[in-house]
Write a protein that holds these residues in place. Structure first.
Motif, PDB file in Angstrom:
ATOM      1  N   UNK A   1      -2.358   4.190  16.307  1.00  0.00           N
ATOM      2  CA  UNK A   1      -2.490   3.809  14.967  1.00  0.00           C
ATOM      3  C   UNK A   1      -3.260   2.597  14.753  1.00  0.00           C
ATOM      4  N   UNK A   2      -3.432   1.761  15.436  1.00  0.00           N
ATOM      5  CA  UNK A   2      -4.264   0.361  15.478  1.00  0.00           C
ATOM      6  C   UNK A   2      -5.911   0.846  15.101  1.00  0.00           C
ATOM      7  N   UNK A   3      -6.103   2.222  15.694  1.00  0.00           N
ATOM      8  CA  UNK A   3      -7.483   2.413  15.518  1.00  0.00           C
ATOM      9  C   UNK A   3      -7.884   3.090  14.197  1.00  0.00           C
ATOM     10  N   UNK A   4      -6.892   3.228  13.139  1.00  0.00           N
ATOM     11  CA  UNK A   4      -6.858   3.992  12.037  1.00  0.00           C
ATOM     12  C   UNK A   4      -7.335   2.906  10.967  1.00  0.00           C
ATOM     13  N   UNK A   5      -8.256   2.914  10.169  1.00  0.00           N
ATOM     14  CA  UNK A   5      -8.468   2.206   8.967  1.00  0.00           C
ATOM     15  C   UNK A   5      -7.342   2.083   8.102  1.00  0.00           C
ATOM     16  N   UNK A   6      -6.575   3.514   7.828  1.00  0.00           N
ATOM     17  CA  UNK A   6      -5.564   3.385   6.777  1.00  0.00           C
ATOM     18  C   UNK A   6      -4.474   2.634   7.088  1.00  0.00           C
ATOM     19  N   UNK A   7      -4.115   2.092   8.318  1.00  0.00           N
ATOM     20  CA  UNK A   7      -3.005   1.557   8.903  1.00  0.00           C
ATOM     21  C   UNK A   7      -3.474  -0.204   8.172  1.00  0.00           C
ATOM     22  N   UNK A   8      -4.788  -0.817   8.441  1.00  0.00           N
ATOM     23  CA  UNK A   8      -5.164  -1.861   7.871  1.00  0.00           C
ATOM     24  C   UNK A   8      -5.013  -1.924   6.381  1.00  0.00           C
ATOM     25  N   UNK A   9      -5.468  -0.933   5.654  1.00  0.00           N
ATOM     26  CA  UNK A   9      -5.321  -0.820   4.397  1.00  0.00           C
ATOM     27  C   UNK A   9      -3.848  -1.056   3.679  1.00  0.00           C
ATOM     28  N   UNK A  10      -2.913  -0.221   4.378  1.00  0.00           N
ATOM     29  CA  UNK A  10      -1.466  -0.384   4.012  1.00  0.00           C
ATOM     30  C   UNK A  10      -0.903  -1.648   4.389  1.00  0.00           C
ATOM     31  N   UNK A  11      -1.480  -2.408   5.443  1.00  0.00           N
ATOM     32  CA  UNK A  11      -0.984  -3.693   6.131  1.00  0.00           C
ATOM     33  C   UNK A  11      -1.268  -4.690   4.869  1.00  0.00           C
ATOM     34  N   UNK A  12      -2.577  -4.780   4.580  1.00  0.00           N
ATOM     35  CA  UNK A  12      -3.218  -5.764   3.646  1.00  0.00           C
ATOM     36  C   UNK A  12      -2.433  -5.452   2.230  1.00  0.00           C
ATOM     37  N   UNK A  13      -2.247  -4.034   1.756  1.00  0.00           N
ATOM     38  CA  UNK A  13      -1.421  -4.036   0.421  1.00  0.00           C
ATOM     39  C   UNK A  13      -0.250  -4.491   0.667  1.00  0.00           C
TER      40      UNK A  13
END
Length: 96
Positions: free
Chosen positions: A54-66
Motif C-alpha cells: 500500500x506504500x506504493x499507491x498514491x491514494x494512501x498518501x492522499x488519505x494520509x495528508x487529508x
C-alpha cells in the motif's frame, strides 16, 4: 491545558508536544515488536506478515495528508482559542 500553563513560550511547548507524538509514533512499533518477540507463545507468532504494497499507491498518501490536515484543523484552534478569548478580557466561564 497546555496553553494555560505556558503563556510566554506556548509555541515551543506545542512544538515539543507535536514532536514527541511523532517520535513516539515512530519508535512504538519497534518497541512493541521487540517486546512481543520475547514471548514465544504469544498471539504475535500466529499473525500473518503484513503486505506493505500500500506504500506504493498514491491514494494512501492522499488519505494520509487529508488525515493530517484534519487533525491540524481540530488541534490548533482548540489550543489557541482560550488565549484568544483571554485577549478580549473574557472570564473563564465565558471563554470555555
Amino acid at each position: 491545558m497546555l496553553n494555560e500553563w505556558f503563556i510566554n513560550r506556548r509555541g515551543l511547548a506545542l512544538g515539543i508536544l507535536c514532536a514527541a507524538t511523532g517520535v513516539s509514533g515512530l519508535f512504538y512499533p519497534f518497541v512493541l515488536e521487540t517486546l512481543l518477540s520475547r514471548h514465544p507463545n504469544s498471539y504475535h507468532d500466529a499473525t500473518p506478515k503484513i503486505d506493505y504494497s500500500f506504500f506504493k499507491m498514491p491514494l494512501f498518501y492522499i488519505f494520509s495528508l487529508a488525515a493530517l490536515l484534519e487533525g491540524l484543523g481540530h488541534y490548533f484552534p482548540k489550543t489557541y482559542l482560550p488565549s484568544y478569548a483571554t485577549s478580549f478580557g473574557l472570564s473563564d466561564p465565558i471563554r470555555a
